[in-house]
Design a protein around this motif. Sequence first.
Motif, short mmCIF file in Angstrom:
data_model
loop_
_atom_site.label_atom_id
_atom_site.label_comp_id
_atom_site.label_asym_id
_atom_site.label_seq_id
_atom_site.Cartn_x
_atom_site.Cartn_y
_atom_site.Cartn_z
N THR A 5 -1.08 10.09 -12.56
CA THR A 5 -1.56 10.78 -12.01
C THR A 5 -2.68 11.76 -11.96
O THR A 5 -2.95 12.18 -10.62
CB THR A 5 -0.28 11.83 -11.16
OG1 THR A 5 0.14 12.69 -12.16
CG2 THR A 5 1.25 10.86 -11.22
N VAL A 34 -2.97 2.11 -5.19
CA VAL A 34 -2.55 3.04 -4.95
C VAL A 34 -3.98 4.54 -4.52
O VAL A 34 -3.74 5.80 -4.96
CB VAL A 34 -2.29 3.94 -6.82
CG1 VAL A 34 -1.27 3.19 -7.14
CG2 VAL A 34 -3.33 3.30 -7.47
N LEU A 72 -3.53 7.45 -2.59
CA LEU A 72 -3.07 8.52 -3.03
C LEU A 72 -3.40 9.69 -2.64
O LEU A 72 -4.84 10.05 -3.43
CB LEU A 72 -2.06 8.28 -4.03
CG LEU A 72 -1.06 6.90 -4.48
CD1 LEU A 72 -0.37 7.14 -5.29
CD2 LEU A 72 -0.08 7.06 -3.34
N LEU A 101 3.01 5.71 -13.51
CA LEU A 101 1.90 5.98 -12.86
C LEU A 101 0.85 7.23 -13.69
O LEU A 101 1.71 8.27 -13.52
CB LEU A 101 1.97 5.98 -11.06
CG LEU A 101 1.11 6.48 -10.43
CD1 LEU A 101 -0.60 5.13 -10.88
CD2 LEU A 101 1.52 6.74 -9.31
N ARG A 155 0.62 -0.80 0.49
CA ARG A 155 -0.10 0.30 -0.64
C ARG A 155 1.15 1.28 -0.11
O ARG A 155 1.74 1.50 0.85
CB ARG A 155 -1.10 -0.10 1.49
CG ARG A 155 -1.47 1.33 1.09
CD ARG A 155 -2.89 1.10 2.40
NE ARG A 155 -3.83 0.19 2.19
CZ ARG A 155 -4.67 -0.18 2.88
NH1 ARG A 155 -5.28 0.28 4.38
NH2 ARG A 155 -6.06 -0.78 2.57
N ALA A 156 0.77 1.42 -1.17
CA ALA A 156 1.72 3.15 -1.20
C ALA A 156 0.64 4.08 -0.40
O ALA A 156 -0.05 4.84 -0.99
CB ALA A 156 1.73 3.31 -2.76
N TYR A 159 -0.09 -1.86 -10.92
CA TYR A 159 -0.78 -0.61 -9.66
C TYR A 159 -2.14 -0.55 -9.89
O TYR A 159 -3.09 -1.44 -10.48
CB TYR A 159 -1.05 0.65 -10.27
CG TYR A 159 0.67 1.35 -10.28
CD1 TYR A 159 1.40 1.62 -9.50
CD2 TYR A 159 1.35 1.01 -12.02
CE1 TYR A 159 2.90 2.25 -9.15
CE2 TYR A 159 2.94 2.06 -11.57
CZ TYR A 159 2.78 2.18 -10.45
OH TYR A 159 4.58 3.14 -10.75
N VAL A 180 3.46 8.88 -4.23
CA VAL A 180 3.42 9.44 -5.59
C VAL A 180 4.81 8.30 -6.12
O VAL A 180 5.06 7.29 -6.39
CB VAL A 180 3.07 9.94 -6.35
CG1 VAL A 180 3.88 9.33 -7.51
CG2 VAL A 180 1.60 9.98 -6.31
N ALA A 190 4.75 4.30 -4.42
CA ALA A 190 4.02 4.28 -5.59
C ALA A 190 5.36 3.17 -6.49
O ALA A 190 4.90 2.36 -6.70
CB ALA A 190 3.11 4.48 -6.01
N THR A 191 5.86 4.24 -6.88
CA THR A 191 6.21 3.71 -8.13
C THR A 191 7.97 2.96 -7.77
O THR A 191 8.69 2.64 -8.86
CB THR A 191 6.74 4.79 -8.59
OG1 THR A 191 7.68 6.16 -9.18
CG2 THR A 191 5.83 6.05 -9.70
N TYR A 208 6.71 -0.43 -7.45
CA TYR A 208 6.64 -0.50 -8.89
C TYR A 208 8.39 -1.77 -9.46
O TYR A 208 8.04 -3.06 -9.61
CB TYR A 208 5.83 0.01 -9.07
CG TYR A 208 5.22 -0.51 -10.97
CD1 TYR A 208 4.30 -1.17 -11.09
CD2 TYR A 208 6.09 -0.90 -11.83
CE1 TYR A 208 3.45 -1.41 -12.87
CE2 TYR A 208 5.75 -1.14 -12.92
CZ TYR A 208 4.69 -1.69 -13.69
OH TYR A 208 4.10 -2.37 -14.41
#
Length: 330
Positions: A213, A51, A54, A211, A8-9, A27, A12, A15-16, A19
């Motif tokens: 955004t 994500v 976020l 990702l 769980r990010a 995602y 941002v 998250a990347t 990944y």
Amino acid sequence: MKSFAYVRAGSVQEATEAYAAHPGARYLGGGTNLVDLMKLGVERPAALVDVTRLPLDEVEELPDGGLRIGAMVRNSDLAAHPAVRDRCPALSQALLAGASGQLRNAATTGGNLLQRTRCPYFQDLTKPCNKRMPGSGCGAREGVHRDHAVLGHSAHCIATHPSDMAVALAALDARIELYGPEGTRSLPADGFHRLPGDHPERDTELRPGELITGVLLPAATAGLPSLYRKARDRASYAFALASVAAVLHVEDGVVDRVGIAFGALAHRPWRARRAEEALLGAAPTAAAFEHAVDLELAAAEPLRDNAYKVPLARRLALDVLSRLAPPATP
């Protein structure tokens, strides 16, 4: 059952990074398409990077009159947003034409753009599909292809893109904002998805790990007359057989701005550049509309069972254009 990691990010960047740390990751937003494909065995991610937490869940009104839509804004919220309904009605109409209320409550802006084709050969592991398994063939070409592409297809794939929202974004000159290992960048909405060519397994121009955004709706099209129409087999909960989104503005008796995109006719939302070029500077007459639409659809290459899509798309486009600017007397 195939096991997978879950992260769980919180940002941002996180998250990347997650990944990149998990080869074969995906995602996870609303999951309305990805989870279905995992159940079918079409998608088998090594990890899911969640994500949903976020801070990308707002629609921001920009000083110049444009709108920035966060990638995590839910489809229902976006369709109902007063600024979207007022300034970009085609987008609200397209969202409300897609799926059920329950799915729109879960689906996100970014996820909607990344949903994959509903071609039954892609979803069935027992059938050949170059998109799912490159080099295996396209079962739809000689099989059941009533719902498939008539524009821009290749010998390797005739699948169509299922999104309603993406068609409206293409006509509205939206841009897709991205963040990835190489930093931030943006792409025009009508160039975000790919035609199949020799690589139908590649749906978009996303680079590895990027990702979505947000989506930027420019001030230039915000507030202009726009409309979305969709033809489908039943009145609700059905993917399009053909659809049209258009933005049209007339000044001093001639068309001075126009954006037209077709849905369900190609591997991506089909921006009707030939039609737009023909209409710019022309009086909005019935003859001008017919000439422009026919010029665009002349490129169609229907297959055995889907030639009906060409006249269907033509009628939809002419109806949309005439509603946006009732034709003047020639």
